[in-house]
Write a protein that holds these residues in place. Structure first.
Motif, PDB file in Angstrom:
ATOM      1  N   PRO A   1       3.639   3.882   5.008  1.00 48.68           N
ATOM      2  CA  PRO A   1       2.276   3.628   4.518  1.00 48.68           C
ATOM      3  C   PRO A   1       1.359   3.029   5.582  1.00 48.68           C
ATOM      4  CG  PRO A   1       3.859   2.974   2.861  1.00 48.68           C
ATOM      5  CD  PRO A   1       4.648   3.326   4.096  1.00 48.68           C
ATOM      6  N   SER A   2       1.858   2.112   6.397  1.00 50.04           N
ATOM      7  CA  SER A   2       1.019   1.497   7.426  1.00 50.04           C
ATOM      8  C   SER A   2       0.502   2.532   8.414  1.00 50.04           C
ATOM      9  CB  SER A   2       1.770   0.382   8.153  1.00 50.04           C
ATOM     10  OG  SER A   2       2.924   0.893   8.800  1.00 50.04           O
ATOM     11  N   LYS A   3       1.309   3.512   8.755  1.00 51.52           N
ATOM     12  CA  LYS A   3       0.891   4.577   9.670  1.00 51.52           C
ATOM     13  C   LYS A   3      -0.207   5.434   9.030  1.00 51.52           C
ATOM     14  CE  LYS A   3       3.823   3.868  13.036  1.00 51.52           C
ATOM     15  NZ  LYS A   3       3.357   3.294  14.285  1.00 51.52           N
ATOM     16  N   VAL A   4      -0.020   5.764   7.760  1.00 54.37           N
ATOM     17  CA  VAL A   4      -1.009   6.575   7.047  1.00 54.37           C
ATOM     18  C   VAL A   4      -2.336   5.822   6.948  1.00 54.37           C
ATOM     19  CG1 VAL A   4      -1.591   7.622   4.815  1.00 54.37           C
ATOM     20  CG2 VAL A   4       0.728   7.857   5.740  1.00 54.37           C
ATOM     21  N   PHE A   5      -2.279   4.565   6.539  1.00 49.69           N
ATOM     22  CA  PHE A   5      -3.494   3.781   6.368  1.00 49.69           C
ATOM     23  C   PHE A   5      -4.204   3.573   7.709  1.00 49.69           C
ATOM     24  CE2 PHE A   5      -1.934   3.292   2.257  1.00 49.69           C
ATOM     25  CZ  PHE A   5      -2.785   2.554   1.453  1.00 49.69           C
ATOM     26  N   ASN A   6      -3.450   3.228   8.758  1.00 53.45           N
ATOM     27  CA  ASN A   6      -4.071   3.025  10.070  1.00 53.45           C
ATOM     28  C   ASN A   6      -4.713   4.305  10.596  1.00 53.45           C
ATOM     29  OD1 ASN A   6      -3.920   0.277  10.744  1.00 53.45           O
ATOM     30  ND2 ASN A   6      -1.771   0.464  11.315  1.00 53.45           N
ATOM     31  N   SER A   7      -4.069   5.442  10.379  1.00 54.75           N
ATOM     32  CA  SER A   7      -4.661   6.697  10.848  1.00 54.75           C
ATOM     33  C   SER A   7      -5.963   6.989  10.100  1.00 54.75           C
ATOM     34  CB  SER A   7      -3.679   7.861  10.735  1.00 54.75           C
ATOM     35  OG  SER A   7      -3.411   8.181   9.402  1.00 54.75           O
ATOM     36  N   LEU A   8      -6.010   6.677   8.817  1.00 53.54           N
ATOM     37  CA  LEU A   8      -7.248   6.870   8.054  1.00 53.54           C
ATOM     38  C   LEU A   8      -8.348   5.947   8.570  1.00 53.54           C
ATOM     39  CD1 LEU A   8      -5.804   7.234   4.455  1.00 53.54           C
ATOM     40  CD2 LEU A   8      -6.973   9.000   5.776  1.00 53.54           C
ATOM     41  N   LEU A   9      -7.991   4.711   8.902  1.00 54.43           N
ATOM     42  CA  LEU A   9      -8.974   3.764   9.434  1.00 54.43           C
ATOM     43  C   LEU A   9      -9.505   4.215  10.797  1.00 54.43           C
ATOM     44  CD1 LEU A   9      -7.306   0.371   8.456  1.00 54.43           C
ATOM     45  CD2 LEU A   9      -9.393   1.349   7.479  1.00 54.43           C
TER      46      LEU A   9
ATOM     47  N   ILE B   1     -16.068   4.008   9.152  1.00 61.62           N
ATOM     48  CA  ILE B   1     -16.771   3.232   8.120  1.00 61.62           C
ATOM     49  C   ILE B   1     -15.845   2.719   7.023  1.00 61.62           C
ATOM     50  CG2 ILE B   1     -18.977   4.365   8.557  1.00 61.62           C
ATOM     51  CD1 ILE B   1     -18.516   5.935   5.927  1.00 61.62           C
ATOM     52  N   LEU B   2     -14.629   3.250   6.955  1.00 57.55           N
ATOM     53  CA  LEU B   2     -13.671   2.782   5.949  1.00 57.55           C
ATOM     54  C   LEU B   2     -13.134   1.413   6.319  1.00 57.55           C
ATOM     55  CD1 LEU B   2     -11.404   5.874   5.160  1.00 57.55           C
ATOM     56  CD2 LEU B   2     -13.199   4.902   3.735  1.00 57.55           C
ATOM     57  N   ASP B   3     -12.848   0.616   5.295  1.00 56.09           N
ATOM     58  CA  ASP B   3     -12.135  -0.631   5.505  1.00 56.09           C
ATOM     59  C   ASP B   3     -10.966  -0.693   4.527  1.00 56.09           C
ATOM     60  OD1 ASP B   3     -13.183  -1.410   3.000  1.00 56.09           O
ATOM     61  OD2 ASP B   3     -14.707  -2.695   3.879  1.00 56.09           O
ATOM     62  N   LYS B   4     -10.215  -1.781   4.567  1.00 53.77           N
ATOM     63  CA  LYS B   4      -9.026  -1.885   3.716  1.00 53.77           C
ATOM     64  C   LYS B   4      -9.380  -1.858   2.238  1.00 53.77           C
ATOM     65  CE  LYS B   4      -7.525  -5.667   5.615  1.00 53.77           C
ATOM     66  NZ  LYS B   4      -6.714  -6.827   5.997  1.00 53.77           N
ATOM     67  N   TYR B   5     -10.545  -2.355   1.886  1.00 49.54           N
ATOM     68  CA  TYR B   5     -10.954  -2.372   0.480  1.00 49.54           C
ATOM     69  C   TYR B   5     -11.239  -0.962  -0.010  1.00 49.54           C
ATOM     70  CZ  TYR B   5     -11.145  -7.289   1.520  1.00 49.54           C
ATOM     71  OH  TYR B   5     -10.797  -8.551   1.921  1.00 49.54           O
ATOM     72  N   ASP B   6     -11.856  -0.151   0.839  1.00 49.14           N
ATOM     73  CA  ASP B   6     -12.070   1.257   0.495  1.00 49.14           C
ATOM     74  C   ASP B   6     -10.725   1.972   0.327  1.00 49.14           C
ATOM     75  OD1 ASP B   6     -14.904   1.059   0.781  1.00 49.14           O
ATOM     76  OD2 ASP B   6     -14.725   1.398   2.943  1.00 49.14           O
ATOM     77  N   LEU B   7      -9.827   1.754   1.277  1.00 46.15           N
ATOM     78  CA  LEU B   7      -8.512   2.390   1.209  1.00 46.15           C
ATOM     79  C   LEU B   7      -7.748   1.967  -0.037  1.00 46.15           C
ATOM     80  CD1 LEU B   7      -7.182   2.291   4.877  1.00 46.15           C
ATOM     81  CD2 LEU B   7      -8.097   4.228   3.626  1.00 46.15           C
ATOM     82  N   ALA B   8      -7.845   0.698  -0.381  1.00 42.99           N
ATOM     83  CA  ALA B   8      -7.150   0.205  -1.578  1.00 42.99           C
ATOM     84  C   ALA B   8      -7.649   0.927  -2.825  1.00 42.99           C
ATOM     85  CB  ALA B   8      -7.345  -1.303  -1.709  1.00 42.99           C
ATOM     86  N   ASP B   9      -8.956   1.061  -2.949  1.00 40.29           N
ATOM     87  CA  ASP B   9      -9.531   1.766  -4.099  1.00 40.29           C
ATOM     88  C   ASP B   9      -9.112   3.231  -4.131  1.00 40.29           C
ATOM     89  OD1 ASP B   9     -10.810  -0.549  -4.950  1.00 40.29           O
ATOM     90  OD2 ASP B   9     -12.720  -0.019  -3.995  1.00 40.29           O
ATOM     91  N   MET B  10      -9.155   3.893  -2.970  1.00 44.68           N
ATOM     92  CA  MET B  10      -8.776   5.304  -2.901  1.00 44.68           C
ATOM     93  C   MET B  10      -7.289   5.494  -3.193  1.00 44.68           C
ATOM     94  SD  MET B  10     -11.180   6.679   0.267  1.00 44.68           S
ATOM     95  CE  MET B  10     -10.036   6.127   1.459  1.00 44.68           C
ATOM     96  N   PHE B  11      -6.464   4.574  -2.687  1.00 44.14           N
ATOM     97  CA  PHE B  11      -5.018   4.650  -2.901  1.00 44.14           C
ATOM     98  C   PHE B  11      -4.689   4.513  -4.379  1.00 44.14           C
ATOM     99  CE2 PHE B  11      -0.710   2.650  -2.685  1.00 44.14           C
ATOM    100  CZ  PHE B  11      -0.058   3.657  -2.008  1.00 44.14           C
ATOM    101  N   LEU B  12      -5.317   3.545  -5.037  1.00 43.77           N
ATOM    102  CA  LEU B  12      -5.088   3.334  -6.464  1.00 43.77           C
ATOM    103  C   LEU B  12      -5.598   4.516  -7.291  1.00 43.77           C
ATOM    104  CD1 LEU B  12      -3.906   1.249  -8.426  1.00 43.77           C
ATOM    105  CD2 LEU B  12      -6.176   0.231  -8.576  1.00 43.77           C
ATOM    106  N   ALA B  13      -6.702   5.105  -6.887  1.00 44.74           N
ATOM    107  CA  ALA B  13      -7.222   6.285  -7.593  1.00 44.74           C
ATOM    108  C   ALA B  13      -6.311   7.494  -7.401  1.00 44.74           C
ATOM    109  CB  ALA B  13      -8.633   6.606  -7.100  1.00 44.74           C
ATOM    110  N   HIS B  14      -5.683   7.591  -6.236  1.00 43.10           N
ATOM    111  CA  HIS B  14      -4.807   8.728  -5.951  1.00 43.10           C
ATOM    112  C   HIS B  14      -3.460   8.593  -6.664  1.00 43.10           C
ATOM    113  CE1 HIS B  14      -3.317  12.176  -3.759  1.00 43.10           C
ATOM    114  NE2 HIS B  14      -2.237  11.490  -3.470  1.00 43.10           N
ATOM    115  N   PHE B  15      -2.875   7.416  -6.593  1.00 42.45           N
ATOM    116  CA  PHE B  15      -1.576   7.178  -7.227  1.00 42.45           C
ATOM    117  C   PHE B  15      -1.803   6.442  -8.546  1.00 42.45           C
ATOM    118  CE2 PHE B  15      -0.262   7.562  -2.700  1.00 42.45           C
ATOM    119  CZ  PHE B  15       0.581   8.649  -2.850  1.00 42.45           C
ATOM    120  N   THR B  16      -2.083   7.207  -9.560  1.00 42.08           N
ATOM    121  CA  THR B  16      -2.540   6.658 -10.840  1.00 42.08           C
ATOM    122  C   THR B  16      -1.466   5.898 -11.617  1.00 42.08           C
ATOM    123  OG1 THR B  16      -2.106   8.777 -11.926  1.00 42.08           O
ATOM    124  CG2 THR B  16      -4.336   8.399 -11.079  1.00 42.08           C
TER     125      THR B  16
END
Length: 90
Positions: A19-27, A32-47
């Motif tokens: 997960p850290s590799k995936v998140f860092n690559s997205l950042l 413009i993305l930050d960890k808060y954006d990623l957290a929201d997107m991650f939760l929306a994706h993995f329902t």
């Protein structure tokens, strides 16, 4: 980067990518993305996940932060939460 492209990246976690590799690559790919954006997107994706996963992401030491839990701890906790929520991971 479109949300659908982020979704594909999140799916890499199900294939065994850390997960850290995936998140860092997205950042890195989207400045413009930050960890808060990623957290929201991650939760929306993995329902199946609940909001308990959000603080893990917020408190992770990403490439854009200097404090927080290590990549190893982050990966372990995210994977544990996903497995507990019913996701099958290698």
């Amino acid at each position: 980067m479109l949300y659908s492209e982020n979704s594909e990246s999140f799916n890499e976690i199900l294939s065994g990518k850390r997960p850290s590799k995936v998140f860092n690559s997205l950042l890195l790919e989207n400045k413009i993305l930050d960890k808060y954006d990623l957290a929201d997107m991650f939760l929306a994706h993995f329902t199946l996940l609940d909001s308990k996963v959000l603080p893990l992401i917020w408190n992770w030491r990403s490439i854009k932060s200097i404090r927080g839990i290590s990549d190893e701890q982050f990966d372990e906790l995210i994977i544990e939460n996903m497995k507990n929520s019913g996701y099958e991971l290698p």
